[in-house]
Scaffold this active site. Structure first.
Site, mmCIF file in Angstrom:
data_model
loop_
_atom_site.group_PDB
_atom_site.id
_atom_site.type_symbol
_atom_site.label_atom_id
_atom_site.label_comp_id
_atom_site.label_asym_id
_atom_site.label_seq_id
_atom_site.Cartn_x
_atom_site.Cartn_y
_atom_site.Cartn_z
ATOM 1 N N ARG A 1 -5.409 2.453 79.450
ATOM 2 C CA ARG A 1 -5.635 3.935 79.793
ATOM 3 C C ARG A 1 -7.083 3.907 80.225
ATOM 4 O O ARG A 1 -7.918 2.982 79.919
ATOM 5 C CB ARG A 1 -5.673 5.051 78.656
ATOM 6 C CG ARG A 1 -4.186 4.973 78.226
ATOM 7 C CD ARG A 1 -4.132 6.006 76.847
ATOM 8 N NE ARG A 1 -2.759 6.191 76.322
ATOM 9 C CZ ARG A 1 -2.270 5.326 75.233
ATOM 10 N NH1 ARG A 1 -3.132 4.408 74.815
ATOM 11 N NH2 ARG A 1 -1.187 5.483 74.712
ATOM 12 N N LYS B 1 -5.648 5.745 71.503
ATOM 13 C CA LYS B 1 -4.803 7.109 71.454
ATOM 14 C C LYS B 1 -4.173 7.018 69.816
ATOM 15 O O LYS B 1 -3.480 5.730 69.530
ATOM 16 C CB LYS B 1 -3.810 7.199 72.517
ATOM 17 C CG LYS B 1 -3.107 8.720 72.480
ATOM 18 C CD LYS B 1 -2.279 8.782 73.641
ATOM 19 C CE LYS B 1 -1.587 10.413 73.575
ATOM 20 N NZ LYS B 1 -0.860 10.761 74.822
ATOM 21 N N HIS C 1 -4.156 5.862 86.042
ATOM 22 C CA HIS C 1 -2.872 5.885 85.056
ATOM 23 C C HIS C 1 -1.644 5.621 85.852
ATOM 24 O O HIS C 1 -1.044 4.774 84.912
ATOM 25 C CB HIS C 1 -2.657 7.276 84.686
ATOM 26 C CG HIS C 1 -2.203 7.247 83.148
ATOM 27 N ND1 HIS C 1 -2.969 7.066 82.102
ATOM 28 C CD2 HIS C 1 -0.942 7.489 82.598
ATOM 29 C CE1 HIS C 1 -2.095 6.648 80.924
ATOM 30 N NE2 HIS C 1 -0.860 7.128 81.143
ATOM 31 N N ARG D 1 -1.326 1.691 84.883
ATOM 32 C CA ARG D 1 -0.693 1.536 83.559
ATOM 33 C C ARG D 1 0.633 1.788 83.872
ATOM 34 O O ARG D 1 1.551 0.869 83.188
ATOM 35 C CB ARG D 1 -1.109 2.620 82.631
ATOM 36 C CG ARG D 1 -0.539 2.620 81.183
ATOM 37 C CD ARG D 1 -1.291 3.558 80.295
ATOM 38 N NE ARG D 1 -0.813 3.855 79.240
ATOM 39 C CZ ARG D 1 -0.750 3.288 78.044
ATOM 40 N NH1 ARG D 1 -1.233 2.017 77.862
ATOM 41 N NH2 ARG D 1 0.028 3.625 77.077
ATOM 42 N N HIS E 1 2.440 2.558 72.327
ATOM 43 C CA HIS E 1 3.444 3.628 72.078
ATOM 44 C C HIS E 1 3.857 3.636 70.696
ATOM 45 O O HIS E 1 4.382 2.871 70.140
ATOM 46 C CB HIS E 1 4.615 3.498 73.048
ATOM 47 C CG HIS E 1 4.205 3.910 74.548
ATOM 48 N ND1 HIS E 1 5.071 3.720 75.576
ATOM 49 C CD2 HIS E 1 3.136 4.599 74.970
ATOM 50 C CE1 HIS E 1 4.532 3.982 76.806
ATOM 51 N NE2 HIS E 1 3.346 4.688 76.476
ATOM 52 N N TYR F 1 10.263 4.372 81.459
ATOM 53 C CA TYR F 1 10.363 3.426 82.582
ATOM 54 C C TYR F 1 11.374 2.892 82.954
ATOM 55 O O TYR F 1 11.654 1.943 84.248
ATOM 56 C CB TYR F 1 9.272 2.478 82.260
ATOM 57 C CG TYR F 1 7.822 2.735 81.798
ATOM 58 C CD1 TYR F 1 7.073 3.236 82.950
ATOM 59 C CD2 TYR F 1 7.334 3.017 80.525
ATOM 60 C CE1 TYR F 1 5.939 3.778 82.630
ATOM 61 C CE2 TYR F 1 6.190 3.343 80.471
ATOM 62 C CZ TYR F 1 5.258 3.900 81.388
ATOM 63 O OH TYR F 1 4.100 4.459 81.192
#
Length: 357
Positions: A216, A241, A305, A308, A331, A340
C-alpha cells in the site's frame, strides 16, 4: 445476553417490561435479555428520547494503533472565521486519545464540519436523524460516491457515539449498499515499461517496490532502511492496516536498483525521504506513478494501488496458492483475497469462446 443496569425509575422499569422476555439475574444484579441484533435495536428504539444508553461496557473499542503520534494541531491552530462552524475540541481530543490514523482524522474532521455547517443555527447535540437523512439525500443528489457517504455517516456517528458516549444513537441510519467493484489491473509488460521509462532511480525504486512487494502507498512511505532484508530477500512491513506487521517479497531486480539509489541519495532513516529527511508525501508517490504510466503510454489512469492489485493477480495467474497471497498482502481473510480470482486470466484462457468453436 444483553445486561441492562439503570437507576430506579418507574418509566424505565415500565419500558423494560416491554422488552422481549426480560429476566433478572441475581448473580449480576441486573435485568437481561437475549443478545440478538433485533433485541439490541429494540433497546435503543425503546429508550429513544427517554434515556441515554451508555454502551461502553458492551461495545468493543476500536483497537489502538501503536504508530507514531497523530498530530492534528493544525486543525486547532487554523485561522477561524465566525461564519464557519468548526469541530468541537472534544472531537479532536477523542481522535487523539483513540489514536486514529492521521488520514482517518482528516476525513472525519472534514466530513463532520461539512455536515454541521449545513445546519449553522442548530446546536450540534440537537441534530436528529431527520437532519442527517436530509443531508445524506443532498449528498446523493450531488452524486457523491457510496464511499463518501459512508465516511460522512462514520464521522457523524463518531461524534455522538464516541465523543458524547451515546452508542448506537443513529443505529437505523441507512447506509448505501456495498459496491462490488473488481480491482483494476495492468499487465506485467506495462509495469516493466513504466520502470524502463523512469530515469530517476528513486522513482524507479518506488514503482518497483509498490508492485514487487504488493505494498500500500502508506506502507511504502513508512519503510525504514532496516526494513529491507537483503539476506532473506524480504521486505518488513510494520504497523500496516489493522495494526499488523508482516513480511513480503523483495525482488532481486529492485534490490539492485535500491543499492544504486542508496549510493546516490543516502537516506538517513526512511527509505524514501523528502525535504529535511522527512517521509515522502503521498501526493508525490501518486504523481510518480502517473508520470511513469504516461511515459509508458498506458491509456488507462494508473494509481499506486493498481500496482498492488496487479502483484496479487499476477501471482495468482502464476499458480501461487491463494493463502500465500493473503499473507503477502496482509489480508485478515481469504475472502478478501478471493476477489483476484475474478480478474486473473489463466482460467479464462482454458475456455474456448463458442464463436471460435
Amino acid at each position: 445476553m444483553i445486561g441492562i443496569q439503570f437507576y430506579p425509575d418507574k418509566v424505565i422499569q415500565a419500558l423494560i417490561k416491554e422488552l422481549p422476555n426480560p429476566k433478572w439475574s441475581k448473580e449480576f444484579a441486573m435485568v437481561y435479555i437475549i443478545n440478538t441484533a433485533k433485541n439490541l435495536n429494540q433497546v435503543f428504539e425503546k429508550f429513544r428520547g427517554v434515556a441515554w444508553v451508555n454502551g461502553n461496557s458492551f461495545f468493543k473499542e476500536k483497537p489502538i494503533r501503536d504508530n507514531e503520534p497523530v498530530d492534528i494541531n493544525w486543525y486547532r491552530n487554523r485561522i477561524k472565521t465566525k461564519s464557519y462552524r468548526y469541530v468541537p475540541e472534544a472531537y479532536l481530543t477523542k481522535l487523539e486519545l483513540k489514536r486514529y490514523a492521521l488520514n482517518t482524522c482528516k476525513t472525519y474532521i472534514s466530513q463532520f464540519e461539512k455536515f454541521i455547517n449545513q445546519y449553522p443555527n442548530c446546536p450540534i447535540i440537537e441534530l436528529s436523524e431527520q437532519e442527517i437523512r436530509t443531508y445524506l439525500q443532498l449528498l446523493i443528489q450531488q452524486n457523491k460516491s457510496n464511499s463518501y457517504i459512508n465516511q460522512t455517516i462514520n464521522s457523524i456517528k463518531f461524534y455522538y457515539e464516541a465523543v458524547m458516549e451515546m452508542p448506537n444513537r443513529f443505529y437505523n441510519i441507512e447506509r448505501p449498499r456495498k459496491e462490488h467493484k473488481l480491482p483494476q489491473v495492468i499487465s506485467k509488460e506495462e509495469i516493466q515499461s513504466m520502470m524502463i521509462c523512469t530515469n530517476n532511480m528513486k522513482h524507479r525504486c518506488i514503482v518497483g517496490l509498490l508492485y514487487s512487494a504488493g505494498l500500500r502507498r502508506s506502507e511504502l512511505l513508512n519503510l525504514q532502511l532496516t526494513d529491507i532484508d537483503s539476506k532473506r530477500m524480504l521486505v518488513y512491513i510494520r504497523n500496516a492496516k489493522n495494526n499488523k506487521d508482516r513480511y513480503s517479497l523483495l525482488s532481486e531486480t529492485v534490490l539492485k536498483d535500491l543499492r544504486i539509489y542508496y549510493k546516490q541519495w543516502k537516506p538517513k532513516k526512511y527509505l524514501f525521504e523528502g525535504m529535511l529527511g522527512k517521509k515522502y508525501s503521498t501526493e508525490s508517490v501518486a504523481k510518480i506513478i502517473r508520470n511513469a504510466s504516461e511515459k509508458a503510454k498506458i491509456i488507462r489512469k494508473v494509481t499506486p494501488h493498481m500496482l498492488r492489485h496487479s502483484f496479487a493477480t499476477h501471482l495468482l495467474e502464476n499458480g501461487t496458492d491463494i493463502r500465500y497471497i493473503q499473507t503477502l498482502l496482509g489480508h485478515s481473510s481469504t475472502k478478501t483475497t478471493e476477489i483476484y480470482t475474478q480478474v486473473a486470466v489463466h482460467n479464462f484462457k482454458l475456455i474456448r469462446n463458442p464463436l471460435d468453436l
